[in-house]
Scaffold this motif. Structure first.
Motif, short mmCIF file in Angstrom:
data_model
loop_
_atom_site.label_atom_id
_atom_site.label_comp_id
_atom_site.label_asym_id
_atom_site.label_seq_id
_atom_site.Cartn_x
_atom_site.Cartn_y
_atom_site.Cartn_z
N GLU A 347 0.81 -1.21 0.00
CA GLU A 347 0.00 0.00 0.00
C GLU A 347 0.85 1.27 0.00
OE1 GLU A 347 -3.80 -1.91 2.44
OE2 GLU A 347 -2.33 -0.68 3.48
N THR A 348 2.17 1.11 0.08
CA THR A 348 3.08 2.26 0.07
C THR A 348 3.73 2.37 -1.30
OG1 THR A 348 3.55 1.94 2.43
CG2 THR A 348 5.10 3.28 1.15
N PRO A 349 3.32 3.31 -2.15
CA PRO A 349 3.91 3.42 -3.48
C PRO A 349 5.43 3.59 -3.41
CG PRO A 349 1.95 4.80 -3.32
CD PRO A 349 2.25 4.30 -1.93
N GLY A 350 6.14 2.77 -4.15
CA GLY A 350 7.60 2.87 -4.21
C GLY A 350 8.33 1.98 -3.21
N ALA A 351 7.61 1.41 -2.23
CA ALA A 351 8.29 0.65 -1.18
C ALA A 351 8.84 -0.68 -1.69
CB ALA A 351 7.34 0.41 -0.01
N VAL A 352 8.04 -1.42 -2.44
CA VAL A 352 8.50 -2.72 -2.94
C VAL A 352 9.59 -2.53 -3.99
CG1 VAL A 352 7.80 -4.86 -4.11
CG2 VAL A 352 6.31 -3.83 -2.37
#
Length: 361
Positions: A347-352
């Motif tokens: 749900e956190t854009p850019g985290a993965v």
């Protein structure tokens, strides 16, 4: 449980879904399903159209709610015996798991929250549902400080999913500190409990808790890393904005930092740093170093975890082990902790993507 593989555009996820009709996504004048208390509809037409998809999770949740209510009523009406006193809610909050008669109630409540997650807790799921799950787990922890069911492993990532990064960090920091105190008496209700406030999320990771080589609290270390990643993502946004403005921060742009450029409450207390472009690069370098340190510690402690998080997050559903314990550093441990934490990451854009970049470095 809905799977990540079935989400059409995983890169479009940005937090949880607001309250809306489960079928048409209308946000105004919606009502909650009275049976499962998990989803909303704008009217009977949408509810009927969604019945085929909704009937199985609705039935499971309805049964779980009924069992939870029944166990609570039995416990409140309990006549004192050798194992269980009367008035446990009023007179024994904090010690529940030590009182045998409370355990059916605690297990029923834990199972209810677990079924909520299985039914609608996939990344991008309903905010109201995640809040309900967190409320259950927090109250279970209030009732049982010794935490026989391990809800302390689940709570921090739920805070992050709700955008409460500072609460997540405070929770992590309190447990990191108390675990170093062998004299802390979990049965003494006069002692402070999970009361850390406004701990500095920019500080170096505590080696004894989050980067230790002998034993690692995997769930807490993984969530701590996500908090750091979310801080770095915000700092990158601020830096990009500074670059676009030619290296300056006009007063009207500084006003946008709170809740616009910076969305993590862990950073809002550091606005003086954010408003000075010359401070950004050293701060970003510091956070990047912390991220690499915790990422490496997690990978060394459990070599299965990051591969599952990045390449097979649905494994925590499709290959879920039995709830009868697991060996440290095992794939089963990785699957359990993945289940507790993967939604917050996706749900956190850019985290993965940051995890993928770390794997290459």
């Amino acid at each position: 449980m809905p799977l990540i593989m079935n989400i059409e555009d995983i890169d479009s996820l940005d937090g949880l879904a607001p309250r809306a009709c489960e079928l048409c996504r209308r946000k105004d004048k919606v009502f909650r399903c009275s049976a499962c208390l998990a989803v909303y509809y704008c009217g009977r037409d949408c509810q009927v159209q969604d019945r085929e998809d909704h009937k199985i999770p609705c039935k499971l949740l309805r049964k779980a709610h009924k069992r939870y209510r029944e166990e609570e009523q039995k416990l409140r009406e309990w006549q004192e015996d050798l194992d269980t006193p009367e008035n446990v809610f009023e007179e024994h909050a904090g010690r529940f798991w030590r009182i045998m008669g409370t355990r059916p109630y605690m297990v029923a409540r834990f199972d209810l929250a677990h079924i909520m997650n299985d039914s609608y807790g996939t990344p991008g799921g309903p905010r109201d549902l995640v809040q309900d799950m967190l409320d259950h787990y927090l109250d279970m922890l209030r009732l049982s400080r010794s935490d026989g069911l391990g809800v302390r492993e689940i709570i921090p990532a739920l805070y992050v999913r709700l955008g409460r990064d500072q609460d997540a960090y405070d929770f992590l920091r309190w447990y990191a500190d108390v675990n170093e105190n062998p004299d802390y008496d979990w049965g003494n209700m006069s002692l402070p409990f999970v009361d850390t406030k406004n701990a500095d999320a920019l500080e170096e990771p505590l080696q004894r808790a989050w980067t230790a080589k002998s034993y690692l609290d995997l769930s807490h270390a993984v969530t701590l890393l996500l908090v750091k990643v979310r801080i770095l993502l915000d700092l990158q946004t601020v830096q990009n904005t500074t670059t676009a403005l030619g290296g300056t921060f006009p007063p009207e742009i500084i006003g946008l930092i709170d809740g616009k450029l910076v969305r993590r409450d862990t950073l809002l207390r550091h606005q003086s740093l954010l408003s000075r472009p010359e401070k950004l690069e050293p701060l970003m370098k510091k956070i990047k170093s912390q991220i690499r340190e915790v990422y490496k510690a997690v990978g060394e402690y459990n070599p299965h975890f990051w591969n599952l998080m990045v390449n097979n997050p649905d494994a925590c559903v499709l290959q879920r082990p039995q709830l009868d314990g697991y060996a440290q550093r095992s794939e089963e441990e990785a699957l359990f902790i993945l289940d507790y934490t993967f939604a917050a990451w996706y749900e956190t854009p850019g985290a993965v993507k940051m995890l993928r970049d770390l794997a290459k470095s």
